[in-house]
Scaffold this motif. Structure first.
Motif, PDB file in Angstrom:
ATOM      1  N   UNK A   1      -2.840  -1.665  -7.801  1.00 55.50           N
ATOM      2  CA  UNK A   1      -2.223  -0.772  -8.775  1.00 55.50           C
ATOM      3  C   UNK A   1      -0.868  -0.284  -8.303  1.00 55.50           C
ATOM      4  N   UNK A   2      -0.232   0.493  -9.168  1.00 55.53           N
ATOM      5  CA  UNK A   2       1.089   1.015  -8.853  1.00 55.53           C
ATOM      6  C   UNK A   2       0.966   2.203  -7.898  1.00 55.53           C
ATOM      7  N   UNK A   3       1.908   2.325  -6.967  1.00 52.49           N
ATOM      8  CA  UNK A   3       1.854   3.472  -6.063  1.00 52.49           C
ATOM      9  C   UNK A   3       2.129   4.770  -6.834  1.00 52.49           C
ATOM     10  N   UNK A   4       1.459   5.826  -6.441  1.00 51.15           N
ATOM     11  CA  UNK A   4       1.616   7.114  -7.106  1.00 51.15           C
ATOM     12  C   UNK A   4       2.560   7.989  -6.286  1.00 51.15           C
TER      13      UNK A   4
END
Length: 58
Positions: free
Chosen positions: A53-56
């Motif tokens: 997933x995309x980094x937060x």
């Protein structure tokens, strides 16, 4: 050297497995039935090596 067909190779493999299984059982071996979904892997609970997933951003 003659090339073996896939069917002949599969038959030899099947026969070999059947012979090995018979020898195992004759020597007193026992075959265990493992329940569906059971794995031999141990859950070590360690950190993941990858993150999906995309980094937060915080």
């Amino acid at each position: 050297m003659a090339v073996k067909s896939k069917k002949a190779a599969a038959s030899q493999t099947h026969d070999s497995i059947a012979e090995q299984t018979a020898a195992f059982l004759k020597a007193g071996g026992e075959i265990q039935q493992i329940e569906k979904g059971v794995s031999g892997r141990e859950n070590n609970g360690g950190p993941r090596h990858i993150v999906l997933g995309k980094p937060q951003n915080k």
